[in-house]
Every structure is written in structure tokens, then in C-alpha cells.
Design an enzyme around this catalytic site. Structure first.
Site, mmCIF file in Angstrom:
data_model
loop_
_atom_site.group_PDB
_atom_site.id
_atom_site.type_symbol
_atom_site.label_atom_id
_atom_site.label_comp_id
_atom_site.label_asym_id
_atom_site.label_seq_id
_atom_site.Cartn_x
_atom_site.Cartn_y
_atom_site.Cartn_z
ATOM 1 N N GLU A 40 18.990 40.581 -67.536
ATOM 2 C CA GLU A 40 18.154 41.440 -68.379
ATOM 3 C C GLU A 40 16.685 41.065 -68.154
ATOM 4 O OE1 GLU A 40 19.658 41.272 -72.387
ATOM 5 O OE2 GLU A 40 21.527 42.244 -71.816
ATOM 6 N N ARG A 97 13.006 62.889 -55.644
ATOM 7 C CA ARG A 97 13.804 63.741 -54.747
ATOM 8 C C ARG A 97 15.111 64.197 -55.397
ATOM 9 N NH1 ARG A 97 13.579 59.627 -49.912
ATOM 10 N NH2 ARG A 97 13.524 58.278 -51.742
ATOM 11 N N HIS A 131 6.780 63.456 -54.685
ATOM 12 C CA HIS A 131 7.547 64.402 -53.869
ATOM 13 C C HIS A 131 7.826 65.689 -54.659
ATOM 14 C CE1 HIS A 131 10.049 65.556 -50.502
ATOM 15 N NE2 HIS A 131 10.853 66.079 -51.396
ATOM 16 N N ASP A 174 9.058 68.491 -41.851
ATOM 17 C CA ASP A 174 9.897 69.515 -42.483
ATOM 18 C C ASP A 174 9.024 70.463 -43.304
ATOM 19 O OD1 ASP A 174 9.219 67.919 -44.650
ATOM 20 O OD2 ASP A 174 11.153 66.900 -44.679
ATOM 21 N N LYS A 198 13.805 70.606 -40.580
ATOM 22 C CA LYS A 198 14.732 69.475 -40.792
ATOM 23 C C LYS A 198 15.959 69.925 -41.565
ATOM 24 C CE LYS A 198 13.969 66.032 -43.943
ATOM 25 N NZ LYS A 198 13.169 64.915 -44.479
ATOM 26 N N THR A 229 14.697 55.726 -45.023
ATOM 27 C CA THR A 229 15.543 55.078 -44.000
ATOM 28 C C THR A 229 14.918 55.177 -42.610
ATOM 29 O OG1 THR A 229 16.747 57.101 -43.444
ATOM 30 C CG2 THR A 229 17.600 55.778 -45.271
HETATM 31 C C1 R5P Z 1 11.982 64.153 -48.146
HETATM 32 O O1 R5P Z 1 12.188 65.229 -47.633
HETATM 33 C C2 R5P Z 1 10.775 63.343 -47.849
HETATM 34 O O2 R5P Z 1 9.648 64.146 -47.718
HETATM 35 C C3 R5P Z 1 10.952 62.462 -46.629
HETATM 36 O O3 R5P Z 1 10.959 63.272 -45.466
HETATM 37 C C4 R5P Z 1 12.222 61.665 -46.703
HETATM 38 O O4 R5P Z 1 12.314 61.039 -47.943
HETATM 39 C C5 R5P Z 1 12.287 60.640 -45.594
HETATM 40 O O5 R5P Z 1 13.512 59.980 -45.704
HETATM 41 P P1 R5P Z 1 14.101 59.169 -44.487
HETATM 42 O O6 R5P Z 1 13.056 58.221 -44.020
HETATM 43 O O7 R5P Z 1 15.295 58.462 -45.087
HETATM 44 O O8 R5P Z 1 14.520 60.141 -43.443
#
Ligand code: R5P
Length: 302
Positions: A40, A97, A131, A174, A198, A229
Site C-alpha cells: 500500500e 488510449r 492521446h 497513423d 496503421k 512497445t
Molecule cells: C496510438 O495510436 C499512439 O498514438 C501510438 O502510436 C501508440 O501508442 C504507439 O504504441 P507502440 O509503440 O506500442 O506501437
């Protein structure tokens, strides 16, 4: 006479709080954050905050769930201890997100997090490049005192100062990154900008479809809000080099760099990788402290 302003930092905001206090010449206070043996969270605000105007800075990464508890408990307690005004700067807002029920039964995390912030009734909540994809009006979630600042101009300044780019073009990975690509391109003197397409396969895997973008023999400034990631940036680098890009500079605001993300992106040979310090990472070369300090000066101290 003791100053009426006090800057405090949480466990992911102490470095920014110190820099902001130096930039503004206002007092920096101490908060003790520890874990009890059973995990905690223990928090103690060391300074007397009664009657003060307090700015609290904390990012909700790494360990977002712990940072949320820490931030909400601290903001609540600042009010409880009689601070005259409490302003929260959350450079990285977690869970933005998860803004929709993508599959039946899912928790819409950002709605609940926003309600927690709203219920504390701070005098202002500031975040940076949240985001905002499907959320058209964040104030409907967080309340009227919510402000989304942008660090893209600071990133653009860094790019301008440190790289000599050949026929540069700004590309987002994207559709939703168009907002950041546009600002970056404007800040770099009206460069051309575009986005790739994307498709997200899973939390770790994305497919970048080759869009109709002309990057042939040009240097590319690739810009996104978050690197998590690293899949998005790695696949974008691959696609851009396949399209004939000369060199690709990877830039983002929030470098979470989960797991092996840093190595993954480096293996696709970017010219360099640059991020801000909303979340500290090996590529955090651009500080958002001046942006926070300027905002405090304009919105809170004036
Ligand atoms: C989501 O669309 C955000 O704008 C980033 O493109 C996303 O979070 C990147 O995530 P990752 O590095 O895991 O591909």
C-alpha cells in the site's frame, strides 16, 4: 516573507518540479512517497501548504496504477490541508488510449480516471499532448478546468537546432498523428507533412500500410505522441525506408519505451531518436519544464 507559491513533485515529477521552481524562483517542497510492506502507498506532504498556491507535478508513468493512487491521494490531501489553490500538472496522462468499449464488457478507463480528477475539484488540471483520438471534448470528461498543452513546438526547436536535414518532410505513423505532424511541420517553417496508415493487430503488433506518401530521397521527421512497445515506430521506419526515404529521425512526446522498445526501434536504423521528459527515458533530450513554467506564469501567477 514566505512565498505564497509552492511547487511539489510526485515520484514521477520531482525532477520537473525542481526545474520549474528554479525557472520561476519559487519554493520547491517535499513529499515523502513510500510503500508499506504490503504494497500500500504511504504519502506525507512535508511542507505546510495551508493558505498556499500549490502546483503539483506528476506523470502517470511508469507504473501507472501506483502513480494514479499517489496523484489522487496527494491532490485530495493538499485540499484537505488547506491549500488555497491546487493545480495539477500531469505531463503524461495514463489510460487515454482506453477511451472506448472496444469489446463488450470492457472498462472505459479514461472516463473513470477523469471522474477521479474531477471529484477532487482542483483549480486546474494540465496535461501535455494527451492521446485525444476519439475524445473530442476532454473538458466533458475532466471538467472546465482541464487544459491540454503541446510540447511539439519544443521538439521542433530541438530538431531545428540539431539536425541538417535534406528536403525534410514530416510524417505521422497513423491517421490520428496528423495533429502532431501538422504542428511539427508548421513549427519547422511550413514543411510538407503526411501520415501513413496503421492497423493495430494487438497491443504489441501493428501493420503499417504503405500510403501514398512521397518520401523518396528525402529526410523524414517521423512524429507521434507515444512510443510504447515501439512497434509503430519500427514498422513505420521499415515502410519509409522501403519507400526510398534517405534518413528517418524518430521523434515523440512521451517515450514510455516498454520492454525492448528502444532496441527494437534502433535496429531499424533511425537517424536518431528524440523525446521530451514527460516520462524520463534514454531519449528524453527535450525538457518540458519551460512549457510548464510559462503556463504557471501566464495562467496562475498573473
Ligand atoms: C496510438 O495510436 C499512439 O498514438 C501510438 O502510436 C501508440 O501508442 C504507439 O504504441 P507502440 O509503440 O506500442 O506501437
Amino acid at each position: 516573507m514566505a512565498s505564497k507559491y509552492l511547487v511539489l513533485g510526485g515520484s514521477s515529477g520531482g525532477y520537473l518540479a525542481i526545474m520549474v521552481s528554479r525557472l520561476l524562483g519559487i519554493e520547491y517542497g517535499n513529499i515523502v512517497v513510500k510503500k508499506f510492506p504490503d504494497e500500500e502507498t504511504y504519502i506525507r506532504i512535508v511542507n505546510d501548504v495551508a493558505g498556499k498556491i500549490v502546483v503539483y507535478i506528476n506523470s502517470l508513468q511508469p507504473s501507472p496504477n501506483d502513480k494514479i493512487i499517489e496523484t489522487i491521494y496527494t491532490l485530495y490531501t493538499l485540499k484537505d490541508l488547506g491549500a488555497e489553490k491546487v493545480y495539477a500538472f500531469i505531463p503524461y496522462m495514463a489510460y487515454a488510449r482506453q477511451d472506448e468499449r472496444f469489446t463488450a464488457g470492457e472498462v472505459v478507463s479514461i472516463e473513470i480516471l477523469a471522474k477521479l480528477f474531477r471529484d477532487i475539484e482542483t483549480d486546474g488540471i494540465y496535461t501535455i499532448d494527451m492521446h485525444l483520438h476519439r475524445i473530442s471534448d476532454p473538458r466533458a470528461l475532466f471538467g472546465e478546468n482541464f487544459y491540454n498543452l503541446t510540447a511539439i513546438p519544443l521538439l521542433a526547436d530541438y530538431v531545428k537546432k540539431h539536425y541538417e536535414l535534406d528536403k525534410p518532410i514530416v510524417i505521422g505513423p497513423d491517421e490520428e498523428s496528423l495533429q502532431w505532424a501538422r504542428v511539427m511541420a508548421e513549427c519547422l517553417g511550413g514543411l510538407k507533412y503526411d501520415v501513413l496508415i496503421k492497423k493495430r493487430v494487438s497491443a504489441e503488433e501493428v501493420i503499417i500500410e504503405v500510403a501514398n506518401v512521397d518520401v523518396s530521397d528525402r529526410d523524414v521527421i517521423l512524429v507521434d505522441d507515444i512510443i510504447s512497445t515501439g512497434g509503430t515506430m519500427a514498422e513505420s521506419l521499415k515502410a519509409l525506408y522501403n519507400l526510398g526515404a534517405k534518413r528517418v529521425l524518430v521523434t515523440c512526446v512521451h517515450a514510455l519505451l516498454v520492454g525492448k522498445a528502444y532496441e527494437k526501434i534502433l535496429s531499424y536504423k533511425p537517424l536518431d531518436m528524440v523525446a521530451t521528459d514527460t516520462v524520463l527515458s534514454p531519449i528524453s533530450r527535450v525538457s518540458i519544464a519551460p512549457l510548464i513554467a510559462r503556463t504557471i506564469e501566464e495562467d496562475i501567477m498573473s
